[in-house]
Design a protein around this motif. Structure first.
Motif, PDB file in Angstrom:
ATOM      1  N   VAL A  23       0.832  -1.199   0.000  1.00 52.90           N
ATOM      2  CA  VAL A  23       0.000   0.000   0.000  1.00 52.90           C
ATOM      3  C   VAL A  23       0.870   1.252   0.000  1.00 52.90           C
ATOM      4  N   LEU A  24       1.866   1.292   0.875  1.00 53.54           N
ATOM      5  CA  LEU A  24       2.736   2.463   0.956  1.00 53.54           C
ATOM      6  C   LEU A  24       3.464   2.697  -0.362  1.00 53.54           C
ATOM      7  N   LEU A  25       3.989   1.629  -0.936  1.00 58.15           N
ATOM      8  CA  LEU A  25       4.777   1.746  -2.160  1.00 58.15           C
ATOM      9  C   LEU A  25       3.970   2.336  -3.305  1.00 58.15           C
ATOM     10  N   PHE A  26       2.723   1.927  -3.453  1.00 60.86           N
ATOM     11  CA  PHE A  26       1.928   2.362  -4.596  1.00 60.86           C
ATOM     12  C   PHE A  26       1.066   3.586  -4.300  1.00 60.86           C
ATOM     13  N   ALA A  27       0.684   3.784  -3.043  1.00 62.54           N
ATOM     14  CA  ALA A  27      -0.220   4.890  -2.710  1.00 62.54           C
ATOM     15  C   ALA A  27       0.516   6.151  -2.269  1.00 62.54           C
ATOM     16  N   VAL A  28       1.584   5.999  -1.488  1.00 68.53           N
ATOM     17  CA  VAL A  28       2.331   7.168  -0.996  1.00 68.53           C
ATOM     18  C   VAL A  28       3.828   6.954  -1.244  1.00 68.53           C
ATOM     19  N   PRO A  29       4.250   6.960  -2.512  1.00 69.57           N
ATOM     20  CA  PRO A  29       5.642   6.648  -2.840  1.00 69.57           C
ATOM     21  C   PRO A  29       6.656   7.657  -2.317  1.00 69.57           C
ATOM     22  N   SER A  30       6.204   8.840  -1.909  1.00 69.69           N
ATOM     23  CA  SER A  30       7.143   9.833  -1.388  1.00 69.69           C
ATOM     24  C   SER A  30       7.428   9.639   0.098  1.00 69.69           C
ATOM     25  N   SER A  31       6.689   8.748   0.742  1.00 66.83           N
ATOM     26  CA  SER A  31       6.891   8.514   2.169  1.00 66.83           C
ATOM     27  C   SER A  31       8.258   7.885   2.420  1.00 66.83           C
ATOM     28  N   PRO A  32       8.971   8.344   3.459  1.00 64.07           N
ATOM     29  CA  PRO A  32      10.247   7.703   3.807  1.00 64.07           C
ATOM     30  C   PRO A  32      10.081   6.219   4.122  1.00 64.07           C
ATOM     31  N   ALA A  47       8.328   4.165   2.485  1.00 65.68           N
ATOM     32  CA  ALA A  47       8.046   3.404   1.266  1.00 65.68           C
ATOM     33  C   ALA A  47       9.226   3.356   0.313  1.00 65.68           C
ATOM     34  N   GLN A  48      10.390   3.786   0.760  1.00 67.78           N
ATOM     35  CA  GLN A  48      11.557   3.788  -0.114  1.00 67.78           C
ATOM     36  C   GLN A  48      12.168   2.381  -0.217  1.00 67.78           C
ATOM     37  N   PRO A  49      12.924   2.114  -1.279  1.00 71.20           N
ATOM     38  CA  PRO A  49      13.446   0.754  -1.502  1.00 71.20           C
ATOM     39  C   PRO A  49      14.165   0.154  -0.302  1.00 71.20           C
ATOM     40  N   TRP A  50      15.051   0.927   0.329  1.00 73.13           N
ATOM     41  CA  TRP A  50      15.778   0.366   1.469  1.00 73.13           C
ATOM     42  C   TRP A  50      14.836   0.063   2.626  1.00 73.13           C
ATOM     43  N   SER A  51      13.837   0.913   2.828  1.00 73.65           N
ATOM     44  CA  SER A  51      12.887   0.666   3.910  1.00 73.65           C
ATOM     45  C   SER A  51      12.114  -0.625   3.669  1.00 73.65           C
ATOM     46  N   ILE A  52      11.709  -0.850   2.421  1.00 69.59           N
ATOM     47  CA  ILE A  52      10.927  -2.053   2.115  1.00 69.59           C
ATOM     48  C   ILE A  52      11.792  -3.309   2.187  1.00 69.59           C
ATOM     49  N   ILE A  53      12.895  -3.298   1.466  1.00 67.25           N
ATOM     50  CA  ILE A  53      13.745  -4.498   1.421  1.00 67.25           C
ATOM     51  C   ILE A  53      14.458  -4.712   2.749  1.00 67.25           C
ATOM     52  N   GLY A  54      15.115  -3.655   3.221  1.00 62.71           N
ATOM     53  CA  GLY A  54      15.851  -3.783   4.475  1.00 62.71           C
ATOM     54  C   GLY A  54      14.941  -4.014   5.659  1.00 62.71           C
ATOM     55  N   GLY A  55      13.829  -3.249   5.731  1.00 65.21           N
ATOM     56  CA  GLY A  55      12.923  -3.383   6.871  1.00 65.21           C
ATOM     57  C   GLY A  55      12.316  -4.764   6.973  1.00 65.21           C
ATOM     58  N   HIS A 108      11.874   8.340  -4.115  1.00 64.64           N
ATOM     59  CA  HIS A 108      11.689   9.768  -3.891  1.00 64.64           C
ATOM     60  C   HIS A 108      13.015  10.392  -3.476  1.00 64.64           C
ATOM     61  N   VAL A 109      13.526  11.261  -4.329  1.00 62.68           N
ATOM     62  CA  VAL A 109      14.792  11.939  -4.054  1.00 62.68           C
ATOM     63  C   VAL A 109      14.537  13.434  -4.040  1.00 62.68           C
ATOM     64  N   HIS A 110      14.910  14.074  -2.955  1.00 68.16           N
ATOM     65  CA  HIS A 110      14.718  15.521  -2.861  1.00 68.16           C
ATOM     66  C   HIS A 110      15.747  16.221  -3.728  1.00 68.16           C
ATOM     67  N   ALA A 111      15.271  17.049  -4.639  1.00 65.62           N
ATOM     68  CA  ALA A 111      16.168  17.825  -5.494  1.00 65.62           C
ATOM     69  C   ALA A 111      16.429  19.172  -4.831  1.00 65.62           C
ATOM     70  N   PRO A 112      17.631  19.390  -4.317  1.00 64.24           N
ATOM     71  CA  PRO A 112      17.917  20.658  -3.643  1.00 64.24           C
ATOM     72  C   PRO A 112      17.821  21.832  -4.604  1.00 64.24           C
ATOM     73  N   VAL A 113      17.354  22.956  -4.082  1.00 60.89           N
ATOM     74  CA  VAL A 113      17.266  24.171  -4.889  1.00 60.89           C
ATOM     75  C   VAL A 113      18.658  24.777  -4.951  1.00 60.89           C
ATOM     76  N   GLU A 134       7.871  15.362  17.693  1.00 61.67           N
ATOM     77  CA  GLU A 134       7.009  14.330  17.123  1.00 61.67           C
ATOM     78  C   GLU A 134       7.677  13.737  15.887  1.00 61.67           C
ATOM     79  N   SER A 135       7.237  12.543  15.510  1.00 59.87           N
ATOM     80  CA  SER A 135       7.715  11.916  14.280  1.00 59.87           C
ATOM     81  C   SER A 135       6.644  12.067  13.210  1.00 59.87           C
ATOM     82  N   PHE A 136       7.058  12.486  12.018  1.00 58.92           N
ATOM     83  CA  PHE A 136       6.114  12.699  10.924  1.00 58.92           C
ATOM     84  C   PHE A 136       6.492  11.806   9.744  1.00 58.92           C
ATOM     85  N   ASP A 137       5.461  11.307   9.072  1.00 63.98           N
ATOM     86  CA  ASP A 137       5.689  10.444   7.915  1.00 63.98           C
ATOM     87  C   ASP A 137       5.914  11.298   6.668  1.00 63.98           C
TER      88      ASP A 137
END
Length: 304
Positions: free
Chosen positions: A1-10, A12-20, A113-118, A149-152
């Motif tokens: 669900v996280l991977l497909f619905a909220v791909p920008s969530s920390p 739902a990133q590849p390392w979080s899914i595979i490693g977690g 999801h990779v943050h592109a710095p300005v 607090e922790s935010f997603d």
């Protein structure tokens, strides 16, 4: 669900899914090997899995289920032993991430999801103009520390969101000021077949930085400036760049991002058929903002 619905969530990133998932399953199998009471083992496995994922920065909520499966999975998990975290858990996680990559590529979403710095477009150490006023990155850090607090959501995404909020608030507070109100209407332009020398002469004679380029039907085709004209070409069509555009009914302040990115010096105002109606430069927008600010201060002073 996280991977497909909220791909920008920390989460739902590849390392979080595979490693977690893999780490949690490994924790579950290990706990089950040493603790034989399923009730105690279940709670201990989930707790240790959360700690392990947090330590390895691979927090992924379904990892808790992977840890529980390592404890309560039954004969199949027991027979697999310490191979279970790798096959099928790690293998399935890799397949899932691969499918997610393909899905988001087809749907043109940014994943991973990779943050592109300005960045400063001039290549200097100064911060970009859009980040020199208002809140600063350290203010975001201080606010997060104060909330405790922790935010997603990624910290950099919070900063991007807040800057967008600032922009939207500015546009809303000046929504009655439209592009048609501040645009220059006598726009100097050239055709696609104009030579580089002709375009350069227009730019220098009129002391302007951008020259809209029109096609044979007088529709906007692009833009050219002195920088583009440094490249060898027979006609401006060969070196023109994409022109930023807006409609005459667009709120003028919404052009702030385009005119402060360090790349664009003007926005061409066009109709639905891309015929040129006007032009708004950085100077036009700055002058309008100054007038609005002066008027707002005068109104507040009158009320006071």
């Amino acid at each position: 669900v996280l991977l497909f619905a909220v791909p920008s969530s920390p989460l739902a990133q590849p390392w979080s899914i595979i490693g977690g998932n893999t780490i949690s399953a490994l924790v579950g199998v290990t706990v089950a090997h040493f603790v034989h009471d399923p009730v105690i083992a279940s709670g201990l496995a989930v707790a240790l899995a959360i700690a392990a994922m947090s330590f390895t920065r691979s927090l992924h909520p379904p990892g808790g289920a992977a840890a529980l499966t390592g404890v309560l999975g039954g004969p199949a998990v027991v027979s697999a032993g310490f191979l279970f975290p790798f096959v099928p858990v790690a293998l399935n996680s890799i397949i899932l991430v691969t499918l997610g990559l393909l899905f988001h590529k087809l749907s043109r979403r940014n994943y991973p999801h990779v943050h592109a710095p300005v960045a400063n477009s001039h290549g200097t150490a100064d911060r970009p103009p859009t980040t020199r006023v208002g809140f600063r990155p350290e203010d975001v850090d201080a606010a997060l520390a104060a909330l405790d607090e922790s935010f997603d959501i990624d910290r950099d995404d919070i900063e991007r969101l807040l800057r967008q909020v600032e922009l939207q608030a500015t546009v809303r507070s000046h929504r009655t000021l439209l592009c048609r109100d501040i645009m220059s209407r006598d726009v100097i332009s050239v055709t696609e077949n104009a030579t580089a020398d002709e375009a350069r002469k227009q730019l220098l004679d009129h002391n302007i930085r951008i020259l809209p380029v029109v096609d044979a039907e007088a529709r906007l085709a692009g833009a050219v400036g002195l920088r583009e004209l440094t490249r060898p070409t027979d006609t401006v069509k060969g070196v023109m760049s994409k022109a930023g555009t807006a409609s005459p009914d667009t709120p003028a302040m919404s052009l702030l991002p385009a005119l402060t990115d360090g790349h664009s010096h003007a926005v061409v105002i066009v109709d639905a058929g891309r015929h040129i109606l006007g032009l708004i430069t950085q100077t036009d927008l700055l002058a309008a903002a100054a007038r609005v600010e002066t008027a707002d201060r005068a109104a507040l002073k009158a009320v006071a």
